[in-house]
Design a protein around this motif. Structure first.
Motif, short mmCIF file in Angstrom:
data_model
loop_
_atom_site.label_atom_id
_atom_site.label_comp_id
_atom_site.label_asym_id
_atom_site.label_seq_id
_atom_site.Cartn_x
_atom_site.Cartn_y
_atom_site.Cartn_z
N ASP A 132 25.81 6.79 -14.64
CA ASP A 132 26.94 6.83 -13.71
C ASP A 132 28.25 6.50 -14.42
N ARG A 164 17.20 20.99 3.03
CA ARG A 164 17.80 19.76 2.53
C ARG A 164 17.07 18.58 3.14
N ASN A 219 14.08 20.25 -12.97
CA ASN A 219 15.34 19.98 -12.26
C ASN A 219 16.34 19.25 -13.16
N ARG A 276 19.80 26.32 3.09
CA ARG A 276 18.66 25.94 2.26
C ARG A 276 18.00 24.69 2.84
N TYR A 317 22.03 14.60 -0.08
CA TYR A 317 22.11 15.63 -1.11
C TYR A 317 21.38 15.19 -2.37
N THR A 318 20.59 16.06 -2.91
CA THR A 318 19.96 15.82 -4.21
C THR A 318 20.37 16.96 -5.14
N ASN A 319 20.47 16.65 -6.42
CA ASN A 319 20.97 17.62 -7.39
C ASN A 319 20.22 17.45 -8.70
N PRO A 320 20.28 18.47 -9.56
CA PRO A 320 19.64 18.33 -10.87
C PRO A 320 20.25 17.19 -11.67
N LYS A 321 19.45 16.64 -12.56
CA LYS A 321 19.92 15.55 -13.44
C LYS A 321 20.48 16.17 -14.72
N LEU A 322 21.53 15.55 -15.21
CA LEU A 322 22.15 15.98 -16.45
C LEU A 322 21.61 15.11 -17.60
#
Lengths: 166, 166
Positions: free
Chosen positions: A62, A11, A97, A9, A22-27
């Motif tokens: 965090d 990146r 996201n 993918r 790395y980036t990821n969805p926020k919770l």
């Protein structure tokens, strides 16, 4: 930084050292809290959707546990303490996201205040909820499930996605 | 970048432009998948915990729905398709700054393969599970709840934290 096709993918990669960032969805965590036949809603004092009503929620910080985040957000928005009952809704917002976890909770004393992030807080019966002035579909989804299930008194877990269902 | 006390906590801030760089816990998604009286486990081919068994799971990717991530990870690790039944476990790993969502799922055809991230995949009854060779407590927590609830056939939702309970 450049976008590079890596690990199947696109990146974000440093073009000099090749480190992958790395980036990821926020919770986002929140609490649908009730007291007798009423639920807690807050009118947002901050953008986005300032002036609209919402179930207290916000980004998990965090090193925070999901339920701790929901308790903290409820305090920041409504100045009130809650007891977590169970995870209640997982709600995907892929366009933003984000993934929401809404907990079902009970107010400890039924007293709500205006937290620093709210214009106003209040307790609402199903009939009193300002459905047309709700800030986010994640809250509407959780509230609809709550009022459906409250009749039986058996609360399950719900999975939803915007814009599939509210 | 410097650590600066902002918004009530330490945040990473650019010392020149004062932009706050928000960081948040990572969301890990997985699937506890079953077929008849067996569950799917994979032996990890990559670090951390290479050579140990795990319920398929991994970081949610940008713009992905939580359940899509669980389906993708199961494919990557076990080369098999699943039907998601429900969210099953929310598991906090605050020391690792992670929150897991494990879904309960059913294998579509009961056939498992070795995905690119696994040394080996297999289906295990409760008695066959290599409890002492499990990679992560999140999997142990989910498996314990599954085998407890399977007797009644009623699956609920579970909230856990490492190291409180496995």
């Amino acid at each position: 930084m450049i976008l590079k096709f890596t690990e199947g993918r696109d990146r974000i990669v440093c073009e000099y050292c090749e480190t992958i960032h790395y980036t990821n969805p926020k919770l986002v965590v929140g609490a649908l809290s009730f007291w007798e036949d009423k639920v807690l809603l807050c009118k947002r004092a901050i953008e986005p959707r300032k002036g609209f009503w919402n179930v207290p929620a916000g980004y998990l910080e965090d090193f925070e546990k999901a339920e701790e985040g929901a308790i903290r957000e409820t305090w920041e928005e409504a100045g009130t303490d809650i007891d977590i009952i169970q995870p209640y809704v997982i709600y995907n917002l892929p366009q933003a996201n984000q993934v929401y976890i809404h907990f079902l909770a009970k107010l400890k004393d039924g007293i709500v205040r205006n937290g620093e992030e709210s214009i106003e807080s209040g307790l609402f019966t199903e009939e009193e909820i300002p459905w047309k002035e709700m800030a986010f579909t994640s809250s509407v989804f959780a509230l609809r499930r709550f009022f459906e299930e409250r009749k039986s008194g058996i609360f399950t877990i719900h999975l939803g996605t915007y814009p599939d269902k509210t």
